[in-house]
Scaffold this active site. Structure first.
Site, PDB file in Angstrom:
ATOM      1  N   HIS A  99      38.953  48.088  43.770  1.00 42.67           N
ATOM      2  CA  HIS A  99      39.752  47.589  44.346  1.00 42.67           C
ATOM      3  C   HIS A  99      40.289  46.139  43.791  1.00 42.67           C
ATOM      4  O   HIS A  99      39.410  45.570  43.192  1.00 42.67           O
ATOM      5  CB  HIS A  99      39.611  47.289  45.851  1.00 42.67           C
ATOM      6  CG  HIS A  99      38.311  46.397  46.108  1.00 42.67           C
ATOM      7  ND1 HIS A  99      37.090  46.991  45.977  1.00 42.67           N
ATOM      8  CD2 HIS A  99      37.956  45.101  46.594  1.00 42.67           C
ATOM      9  CE1 HIS A  99      35.968  46.237  46.240  1.00 42.67           C
ATOM     10  NE2 HIS A  99      36.736  45.031  46.408  1.00 42.67           N
ATOM     11  N   HIS A 101      42.049  42.666  44.420  1.00 43.42           N
ATOM     12  CA  HIS A 101      42.256  41.742  45.508  1.00 43.42           C
ATOM     13  C   HIS A 101      43.856  41.166  45.183  1.00 43.42           C
ATOM     14  O   HIS A 101      44.017  40.537  44.085  1.00 43.42           O
ATOM     15  CB  HIS A 101      41.381  40.638  45.741  1.00 43.42           C
ATOM     16  CG  HIS A 101      40.117  41.140  46.222  1.00 43.42           C
ATOM     17  ND1 HIS A 101      39.905  40.687  47.430  1.00 43.42           N
ATOM     18  CD2 HIS A 101      39.041  41.671  45.599  1.00 43.42           C
ATOM     19  CE1 HIS A 101      38.423  41.247  47.952  1.00 43.42           C
ATOM     20  NE2 HIS A 101      38.018  41.660  46.575  1.00 43.42           N
TER      21      HIS A 101
HETATM   22  P1  5GP Z   1      34.808  42.862  47.234  1.00 45.17           P
HETATM   23  O1  5GP Z   1      33.764  41.641  47.629  1.00 45.17           O
HETATM   24  O2  5GP Z   1      33.727  44.225  47.185  1.00 45.17           O
HETATM   25  O3  5GP Z   1      35.555  42.628  46.010  1.00 45.17           O
HETATM   26  O4  5GP Z   1      35.682  43.033  48.438  1.00 45.17           O
HETATM   27  C1  5GP Z   1      35.733  43.816  49.323  1.00 45.17           C
HETATM   28  C2  5GP Z   1      36.702  43.378  50.601  1.00 45.17           C
HETATM   29  O5  5GP Z   1      36.763  44.395  51.465  1.00 45.17           O
HETATM   30  C3  5GP Z   1      36.263  42.015  51.486  1.00 45.17           C
HETATM   31  O6  5GP Z   1      37.210  41.134  51.202  1.00 45.17           O
HETATM   32  C4  5GP Z   1      36.229  42.596  52.745  1.00 45.17           C
HETATM   33  O7  5GP Z   1      36.867  41.650  53.720  1.00 45.17           O
HETATM   34  C5  5GP Z   1      37.022  43.772  52.637  1.00 45.17           C
HETATM   35  N1  5GP Z   1      36.863  44.828  53.580  1.00 45.17           N
HETATM   36  C6  5GP Z   1      35.420  45.539  53.694  1.00 45.17           C
HETATM   37  N2  5GP Z   1      35.628  46.564  54.706  1.00 45.17           N
HETATM   38  C7  5GP Z   1      36.830  46.609  54.905  1.00 45.17           C
HETATM   39  C8  5GP Z   1      37.459  47.491  55.889  1.00 45.17           C
HETATM   40  O8  5GP Z   1      36.806  48.503  56.598  1.00 45.17           O
HETATM   41  N3  5GP Z   1      38.781  47.325  56.124  1.00 45.17           N
HETATM   42  C9  5GP Z   1      39.522  46.411  55.395  1.00 45.17           C
HETATM   43  N4  5GP Z   1      40.862  46.275  55.718  1.00 45.17           N
HETATM   44  N5  5GP Z   1      38.934  45.579  54.428  1.00 45.17           N
HETATM   45  C10 5GP Z   1      37.691  45.573  54.280  1.00 45.17           C
END
Ligand code: 5GP
Ligand code: ZN
Length: 135
Positions: A99, A101
């Site tokens: 993903h 951001h």
């Molecule tokens: P990472 O730390 O893996 O780069 O980012 C994961 C992101 O996904 C975090 O910013 C977290 O808030 C978001 N996130 C995790 N689970 C969900 C979910 O079920 N729905 C949404 N909309 N965001 C999620």
């Protein structure tokens, strides 16, 4: 990937606040946003990270991010914007589905998406370069 939450969201099996969708991507609002408008570009196919995702798909994700970012600049009047993409637990990745951001930034928003600079010597930098180049 049967148990991947982002696969389910990307394919529309779990509802989300979708702000963009096409055949290959869904862009959703992060449910723990750093700032107002923080969104995630999700490929509909499962790839764990940058190392797994094919070049054309990651290029497509950046194109989508550009489109969404331009819309945010206009609609949210953000003052700046970060694109952030974490790979592996050591880098802060918590959901193992690629993903990207999109984080709109506002003056004095209180967030710190920065790092603490270090001070390697010229020799140390050269050694790193040589390691990467395999010299
Ligand atoms: P990472 O730390 O893996 O780069 O980012 C994961 C992101 O996904 C975090 O910013 C977290 O808030 C978001 N996130 C995790 N689970 C969900 C979910 O079920 N729905 C949404 N909309 N965001 C999620
Ligand atoms: Zn997935």
């Amino acid at each position: 990937m049967d148990n991947c939450i982002f696969c389910k969201i990307a394919k529309g099996e779990i509802p989300s606040n979708t702000i963009y969708e096409d055949d290959s991507f869904r862009v959703i609002l992060d449910n723990g946003p750093a700032t107002k408008g923080h969104a995630l570009v999700l490929p509909k196919e499962h790839y764990a990270d940058l190392f797994e995702i094919p070049e054309d798909v990651v290029a497509g994700a950046v194109k989508v991010a550009k489109k969404v970012a331009s819309n945010m600049k206009e609609k949210l009047s953000c003052d700046g914007l970060n694109l952030v993409q974490n790979n592996g637990e050591a880098a802060g990745q918590t959901v193992m589905h690629f993903h990207l951001h999109i984080i709109p930034r506002y003056e004095n928003d209180g967030q710190h998406i920065l790092w603490k600079p270090t001070s390697p010597s010229a020799e140390e930098l050269t050694a790193v370069k040589d390691t990467i180049l395999g010299a």
